[in-house]
Scaffold this active site. Structure first.
Site, short mmCIF file in Angstrom:
data_model
loop_
_atom_site.label_atom_id
_atom_site.label_comp_id
_atom_site.label_asym_id
_atom_site.label_seq_id
_atom_site.Cartn_x
_atom_site.Cartn_y
_atom_site.Cartn_z
N MET A 241 0.85 -1.18 0.00
CA MET A 241 0.00 0.00 0.00
C MET A 241 0.89 1.24 0.00
SD MET A 241 -2.36 -1.49 3.10
CE MET A 241 -3.44 -0.06 3.21
N ILE B 101 1.23 -4.92 8.27
CA ILE B 101 2.65 -4.68 8.50
C ILE B 101 2.95 -3.19 8.30
CG2 ILE B 101 5.01 -5.23 7.75
CD1 ILE B 101 3.81 -7.85 6.60
N GLY C 165 1.63 4.36 4.39
CA GLY C 165 2.49 3.42 3.67
C GLY C 165 2.69 2.13 4.42
N SER C 166 2.38 1.01 3.82
CA SER C 166 2.40 -0.24 4.56
C SER C 166 2.18 -1.43 3.64
CB SER C 166 1.34 -0.20 5.65
OG SER C 166 0.12 0.29 5.13
N ARG C 167 1.87 -2.58 4.26
CA ARG C 167 1.69 -3.80 3.50
C ARG C 167 0.75 -4.73 4.27
NH1 ARG C 167 6.90 -7.62 2.04
NH2 ARG C 167 5.96 -9.62 2.53
#
Length: 216
Positions: free
Chosen positions: A98, A155, A185-187
């Protein structure tokens, strides 16, 4: 377009800080060029923050035999891995990156019972780093529906400093309802049973609550 409730405090704080900075520059510096340039930058930055917390209306995709994308982003991993936290065996991992420009609300990929909801403090490696799944700040959730159990792991990335998760063990949850939120911002990783039919490809852009990730 709505603004997600997780953004109210951040948006208000950013607005106040920008207001103070612009007011101070206007008062102390007799420079129209500086004043207007700072104002333009402030407006653009403020609109970016607002857009990060946007919650667009969508027509959801639903199905008992479908695994729906838990977030917006791009598929960066599809591979067989060993999952050490809950299943302790091999699983099929599908990871979605993301970017700060994506909608950052996270949703339940299936309906069922929450069997695990566990927060882990950790590092802030870039979200696409191979070790981010096990070393970064993260929150793991397992949802089971009688047909299958799926682990969803939020995450934190290099910019993210806060993971929000609303689920508790024992809760009954519905597909596409909000699971949580990750800021800046991530996953999100999905761990599926081996042999699951994955319906997305690497580098594919997906949308939360709409794109079918896999079929059970």
């Amino acid at each position: 377009m709505k603004i997600h409730r997780e953004g109210f405090a951040t948006i208000s704080l950013v607005f106040l800080v920008l207001l103070v900075i612009n007011g101070a520059v206007f008062y102390w510096f007799d420079s129209p060029a500086l004043t207007w340039s700072l104002l333009a930058i402030s407006v653009i930055f403020f609109l970016f923050i607002v857009s990060f917390f946007r919650l667009p209306a969508r027509k959801n995709t639903e199905g008992d035999n479908l695994v729906i994308s838990p977030c917006d982003g791009k598929v960066v991993v599809i591979e067989e891995v060993y999952e050490p936290e809950y299943f302790k065996d091999k699983r099929l991992q599908v990871s979605i990156f993301m970017s700060p420009a994506n909608v950052h609300v996270n949703r339940n990929p299936i309906s069922g019972e929450v069997k695990l909801s566990q927060y882990h403090p950790g590092k802030y490696l870039v979200a696409w780093h191979p070790k981010s799944s096990t070393e970064n700040e993260r929150h793991s959730v397992v949802i089971g529906n009688g047909k299958t159990d799926i682990l969803i792991r939020q995450i934190a990335g290099a910019l993210a400093r806060r993971i929000v998760n609303y689920l508790k063990p024992g809760m009954q949850v519905s597909q596409n309802d909000e699971m949580g939120f990750i800021k800046f911002g991530s996953r999100v990783d999905l761990y599926l049973p081996l042999g699951t039919e994955v319906t997305v490809q690497l580098e594919q852009v997906v949308k939360g609550a709409q794109t079918v990730i896999a079929k059970i």
